[in-house]
Design an enzyme around this catalytic site. Structure first.
Site, short mmCIF file in Angstrom:
data_model
loop_
_atom_site.label_atom_id
_atom_site.label_comp_id
_atom_site.label_asym_id
_atom_site.label_seq_id
_atom_site.Cartn_x
_atom_site.Cartn_y
_atom_site.Cartn_z
N TRP A 176 -5.22 -6.55 -19.28
CA TRP A 176 -5.12 -6.56 -17.82
C TRP A 176 -5.40 -5.15 -17.33
CZ3 TRP A 176 -1.58 -3.79 -14.71
CH2 TRP A 176 -1.81 -3.98 -13.34
N GLU A 218 -6.79 -11.14 -18.27
CA GLU A 218 -5.88 -11.60 -17.21
C GLU A 218 -6.38 -11.19 -15.84
OE1 GLU A 218 -2.01 -9.80 -17.59
OE2 GLU A 218 -1.18 -10.85 -15.85
N LYS A 220 -6.36 -11.22 -11.46
CA LYS A 220 -5.38 -10.97 -10.41
C LYS A 220 -6.06 -11.04 -9.05
CE LYS A 220 -1.54 -7.83 -9.54
NZ LYS A 220 -0.76 -6.70 -10.01
N ASP A 251 -1.74 -15.71 -15.19
CA ASP A 251 -0.45 -15.19 -14.76
C ASP A 251 -0.10 -15.98 -13.50
OD1 ASP A 251 1.48 -13.69 -13.20
OD2 ASP A 251 1.22 -12.06 -14.64
N HIS A 254 -0.51 -14.51 -10.00
CA HIS A 254 -1.76 -13.83 -9.64
C HIS A 254 -2.75 -14.68 -8.86
CE1 HIS A 254 -1.39 -10.39 -12.82
NE2 HIS A 254 -0.34 -10.51 -12.04
N HIS A 278 1.06 -15.85 -18.59
CA HIS A 278 2.16 -14.98 -18.22
C HIS A 278 2.92 -15.78 -17.18
CE1 HIS A 278 0.81 -10.58 -19.19
NE2 HIS A 278 1.11 -11.29 -20.26
N ASP A 286 2.82 -11.13 -5.65
CA ASP A 286 3.06 -11.02 -7.10
C ASP A 286 4.23 -10.08 -7.36
OD1 ASP A 286 2.69 -10.87 -9.89
OD2 ASP A 286 1.42 -9.11 -9.67
N ASP A 288 6.89 -10.55 -9.29
CA ASP A 288 7.47 -10.58 -10.63
C ASP A 288 8.98 -10.77 -10.64
OD1 ASP A 288 5.10 -10.04 -12.50
OD2 ASP A 288 4.88 -8.43 -11.06
N ASP A 318 6.47 -12.80 -17.82
CA ASP A 318 6.10 -11.52 -17.20
C ASP A 318 6.80 -11.36 -15.86
OD1 ASP A 318 4.94 -9.15 -16.49
OD2 ASP A 318 2.95 -9.97 -16.09
#
Ligand code: RNT
Ligand code: ZN
Length: 411
Positions: A176, A218, A220, A251, A254, A278, A286, A288, A318
């Site tokens: 990433w 990955e 985004k 992810d 993302h 993820h 995003d 997390d 993640d």
């Protein structure tokens, strides 16, 4: 387990014991970076690359010893098969410049994993570093910058291969990069062409053993400070992975907030034999956040099971929340991932598919809702017991005690 519970599921053709066996076969890669706010052991200063941790809860792990001590604590309360997901910044021993990283820097981790029967996954760390110039790495206009990160990634392939070989479990190296632009780009094409070339150079420079490792990319949508353009977008990496025979990593944080990430899984499996994830929880962006057992997570787990995708996926977590107890954060999120998978495995998908294909959409809706009241939590408790892992009411007290005895003393 109570006979009445087994019977309740059996009524729909679901074997609770098979569900538990299938769950046990599924490995979840626990991300070490929740325990130290993505700091690592290099003393590299603040977190850059458009990602952020917020909060200042006491007890952040500051070195290998503290981090593995906390990991042990977390793992104790997570049932099922586990791997540990590392980043280059968690290098140990003699700390080297990131571009020179190699297996030597991860010997301690291999010993740690071996001692516990765990697998390891790996990520080159392409952020929090001065060679991330103007927010760009593999797509930078500066050749020296690109070369630096290409070297880091090539050496990272060797680290990942070392993990796979040493531990006898396939290891995933996920790339990433944070590259992007704050405002409307003058040139969207140039950085993407450069990224393609950089990745091609990495993959052609070292012929890693595909039996012991995989590589994923990955994508985004945006990051903090790079709101207008991300070089490694979804379309970019989907095409890159498909044409290069590597994996595309999804992810779940993302994508645009209104996109249904779970819906992507069946389309992806139509073309890709294997996928990587993820699993995260975006809140407005995003962000997390720690995984909750919500509909979004359940939908992802359901699709993985329906596509027969558990054995064909790398499932990693993640998220990074620095505002709450970090060990509890890891435990809560990982247990929720396991719970969602268990619920998915306890669902009679064949029956539901048959009803859909016979145009009985009323019956599909009725059954989907009926299934929600089945006692899946009884099966979860049984699973935890078999795994020798404490249940909901017990683990939290132990972590609070550890907080008092260990974490708050880390000043
Ligand atoms: C960032 C990506 C990336 C990181 C970790 C630390 O948006 O999700 O995967 O979170 O590698
Ligand atoms: Zn991620």
């Amino acid at each position: 387990m109570k006979k009445v519970v087994v019977e309740q599921f059996k009524k729909y053709g679901v074997d609770v014991y098979k569900a538990m066996r299938d769950l046990k076969k599924t490995k979840i890669s626990i991300h070490c970076w929740q325990l130290d706010d993505v700091q690592g052991f290099e003393n590299s200063g603040s977190l850059t690359g458009g990602i952020q941790t917020t909060g200042n809860y006491p007890g952040r792990a500051r070195n290998f010893e503290e981090l593995t001590q906390d990991l042990d604590m977390a793992i104790k309360f997570i049932p099922g098969s586990k791997k540990i997901n590392l980043h280059a910044i968690y290098q140990t021993g003699k700390i080297v410049d990131r571009c020179d990283i190699g297996p030597e820097q991860f010997k301690k981790w291999v010993a740690y994993a071996k001692g516990r029967g765990l697998g390891l996954d790996y990520n080159p760390t392409i952020f929090s570093h001065p060679m991330l110039v103007d927010g760009m790495s593999l797509s930078s206009p500066d050749e020296n910058v690109r070369k630096y990160w290409i070297k880091h990634c090539i050496n990272s392939l060797k680290v990942t291969e070392y993990f796979g070989k040493e531990l006898g479990q396939k290891s995933l190296m996920n790339i990433w990069i944070p590259d992007g632009l704050k405002d409307d780009p003058a040139d969207r094409f140039g950085p993407r062409i450069r990224l393609k070339k950089s990745l091609d150079t990495i993959l052609s420079s070292y012929k890693y053993d595909k039996k012991v490792m995989d590589v994923s990319v990955e994508s985004k949508v945006f990051g903090i400070g790079v709101e207008s353009y991300t070089t490694g977008s979804n379309e970019f990496y989907l095409n890159y992975a498909a044409t290069r025979g590597i994996l595309n990593l999804i992810d779940t944080g993302h994508y645009h907030p209104t996109e249904n990430v779970a819906d992507k899984i069946s389309s992806m499996f139509t073309f890709f034999p294997r996928l990587a994830f993820h699993v995260s929880r975006p809140v407005r962006w995003d962000s997390d956040h720690v995984l909750k057992l919500n509909d979004n997570l359940q939908d992802v787990a359901d699709e993985l099971v329906k596509c027969n995708g558990l054995s064909r996926s790398y499932i990693g977590l993640d998220y990074f929340d620095a505002s709450i107890n970090r060990i509890a954060a890891l435990v809560i999120g990982a247990r929720n991932m396991e719970k969602a998978l268990l619920r998915a495995l306890l669902t009679p998908w064949d029956l539901l598919k048959k009803l859909q294909d016979s145009y009985d959409h009323t019956a599909v809706l009725a059954l989907q809702e009926e299934l929600k009241t089945l006692p899946w939590s009884e099966v979860w408790n049984e699973y935890c017991e078999r795994e020798n892992v404490k249940n909901e009411s017990e683990w939290f007290g132990e972590i609070k005690q550890y907080e008092q005895e260990v974490l708050i003393k880390r000043i």
